[in-house]
Design a protein around this motif. Structure first.
Motif, PDB file in Angstrom:
ATOM      1  N   ILE A 213      57.951  75.184  66.356  1.00 31.51           N
ATOM      2  CA  ILE A 213      57.813  74.230  65.447  1.00 31.51           C
ATOM      3  C   ILE A 213      58.688  73.397  65.743  1.00 31.51           C
ATOM      4  O   ILE A 213      59.940  74.234  65.097  1.00 31.51           O
TER       5      ILE A 213
ATOM      6  N   HIS B 227      62.288  70.389  64.025  1.00 29.53           N
ATOM      7  CA  HIS B 227      61.496  69.133  62.716  1.00 29.53           C
ATOM      8  C   HIS B 227      62.961  68.591  62.589  1.00 29.53           C
ATOM      9  O   HIS B 227      63.827  68.918  62.559  1.00 29.53           O
TER      10      HIS B 227
ATOM     11  N   VAL C 181      64.715  65.870  60.003  1.00 24.26           N
ATOM     12  CA  VAL C 181      64.808  65.322  58.654  1.00 24.26           C
ATOM     13  C   VAL C 181      65.408  64.586  58.161  1.00 24.26           C
ATOM     14  O   VAL C 181      66.519  64.789  59.202  1.00 24.26           O
TER      15      VAL C 181
ATOM     16  N   TYR D 164      60.774  65.152  56.199  1.00 23.91           N
ATOM     17  CA  TYR D 164      60.605  65.187  57.378  1.00 23.91           C
ATOM     18  C   TYR D 164      59.936  64.178  57.661  1.00 23.91           C
ATOM     19  O   TYR D 164      59.216  63.122  57.454  1.00 23.91           O
TER      20      TYR D 164
ATOM     21  N   ASP E 282      60.118  64.171  61.714  1.00 23.60           N
ATOM     22  CA  ASP E 282      59.488  63.890  63.190  1.00 23.60           C
ATOM     23  C   ASP E 282      58.858  65.622  62.929  1.00 23.60           C
ATOM     24  O   ASP E 282      59.468  65.913  62.442  1.00 23.60           O
ATOM     25  N   LYS E 283      57.950  66.344  64.008  1.00 26.32           N
ATOM     26  CA  LYS E 283      58.120  66.982  64.299  1.00 26.32           C
ATOM     27  C   LYS E 283      57.541  66.696  65.328  1.00 26.32           C
ATOM     28  O   LYS E 283      57.055  66.520  66.117  1.00 26.32           O
TER      29      LYS E 283
ATOM     30  N   GLU F 196      55.608  70.105  67.738  1.00 24.78           N
ATOM     31  CA  GLU F 196      55.094  71.877  67.814  1.00 24.78           C
ATOM     32  C   GLU F 196      54.769  71.737  70.056  1.00 24.78           C
ATOM     33  O   GLU F 196      54.373  71.330  70.661  1.00 24.78           O
TER      34      GLU F 196
ATOM     35  N   SER G 146      52.690  71.553  59.018  1.00 22.92           N
ATOM     36  CA  SER G 146      53.969  71.128  58.240  1.00 22.92           C
ATOM     37  C   SER G 146      53.518  69.519  58.225  1.00 22.92           C
ATOM     38  O   SER G 146      52.627  69.319  58.860  1.00 22.92           O
TER      39      SER G 146
ATOM     40  N   VAL H 262      54.393  64.571  58.179  1.00 25.41           N
ATOM     41  CA  VAL H 262      55.773  63.995  58.038  1.00 25.41           C
ATOM     42  C   VAL H 262      55.747  63.775  57.041  1.00 25.41           C
ATOM     43  O   VAL H 262      54.176  62.990  57.047  1.00 25.41           O
TER      44      VAL H 262
ATOM     45  N   CYS I 120      63.633  79.997  59.668  1.00 28.54           N
ATOM     46  CA  CYS I 120      63.948  78.833  59.870  1.00 28.54           C
ATOM     47  C   CYS I 120      65.123  78.706  60.236  1.00 28.54           C
ATOM     48  O   CYS I 120      66.071  79.017  58.960  1.00 28.54           O
TER      49      CYS I 120
ATOM     50  N   ILE J 229      68.174  69.422  61.742  1.00 31.64           N
ATOM     51  CA  ILE J 229      66.892  69.507  62.437  1.00 31.64           C
ATOM     52  C   ILE J 229      66.549  71.254  62.564  1.00 31.64           C
ATOM     53  O   ILE J 229      67.750  71.718  62.054  1.00 31.64           O
TER      54      ILE J 229
ATOM     55  N   SER K  23      61.591  76.297  63.271  1.00 34.62           N
ATOM     56  CA  SER K  23      60.660  77.435  62.570  1.00 34.62           C
ATOM     57  C   SER K  23      59.651  77.851  63.037  1.00 34.62           C
ATOM     58  O   SER K  23      58.552  77.711  63.733  1.00 34.62           O
TER      59      SER K  23
END
Length: 254
Positions: A101, A103, A105, A114, A116-117, A119, A129, A131, A203, A219, A222
């Protein structure tokens, strides 16, 4: 009948713009010398740019300079290219490449949020997690990555105004220890979260600067600690640093 090369004409126009942007107000002779073009050619270019409101001429000094139209254009470009949209394809690429994943931030006072993420479909064991969730800077990989880009006095200010709590047995709650970590981050180019924010999760993170050059984003990759051995971190380090460089170029080198 001789026709003008449109590429050459465009090239001369943009070189004139770039020259004025770099040097500020210049006279016709100065521009002619700098561009290695005769004065009549430069004068035609300047007159065209004046007609389109990209250049203005000072009536007292007769020098030429760029108009504020460029500021309006740059503002429009920035408003249409926020970091989430810009970074998205690179986050997807990084998630697919790493299998974990990823992220993105944004700095928000003493915290990171957060925004955006992405996966990876390759792993069935995923992290929870959200957003919009906020995490402290001092105990997160993304937070420390951004802190490392700041002056030391700013880091100390954020530390002193943060609610320092031991979230796990690995959380850094001593400022001298944080300073040592910041020194390592500046040397290595990336930050780590070794179960400091959440037990069982590691992470790796890097900072991203905004269009104005401020360390406003970061970014991270994790994963559960059993997928994040030190050997695996070495592999991920290359991936995330390469992604940072790609986004750096996309933003325009700040």
């Amino acid at each position: 009948m001789e026709t003008k090369n449109p590429i050459q004409v465009s090239e001369r126009i943009f070189h004139t713009i770039e020259c004025l942007a770099a040097s500020g107000p210049m006279g016709l002779q100065e521009l002619s010398t700098e561009l290695e073009l005769n004065k009549s050619t430069v004068h035609r270019i300047l007159n065209s740019l004046i007609c389109m409101d990209y250049v203005r001429q000072d009536p007292e000094t007769s020098k030429y300079s760029l108009s504020f139209k460029f500021c309006r254009i740059s503002t429009q470009i920035l408003s249409q290219n926020n970091m989430v949209d810009l970074a998205k394809p690179y986050l997807k690429q990084l998630a697919e490449q790493s299998g974990e994943i990823v992220h993105l931030v944004q700095l928000d006072g003493m915290n990171a949020v957060y925004i955006d993420k992405v996966e990876s479909a390759r792993n069935t064991v995923r992290l929870v997690s959200m957003v919009g969730k906020s995490i402290p800077l001092y105990c997160s990989g993304v937070g420390k990555a951004m802190l490392a880009e700041m002056p030391d006095e700013k880091i100390q200010y954020i530390w002193e105004h943060s609610d320092i709590r031991r979230l796990t047995e690995y959380t850094v709650t001593d400022f001298a220890q944080l300073e040592a970590l910041i020194k390592d981050i500046r040397k290595n180019g990336y930050a780590m979260d070794n179960e400091e924010n959440e037990l069982g999760v590691r992470c790796i993170a890097v900072s991203l600067k905004s269009f104005s050059g401020k360390p406003s984003y970061a970014i991270s990759i994790s994963a559960p600690k059993d997928r994040m051995s030190d050997e695996r971190i070495e592999e991920l380090k290359e991936m995330i640093l390469a992604t940072k460089e790609q986004i750096f170029k996309e933003v325009g080198g700040y």
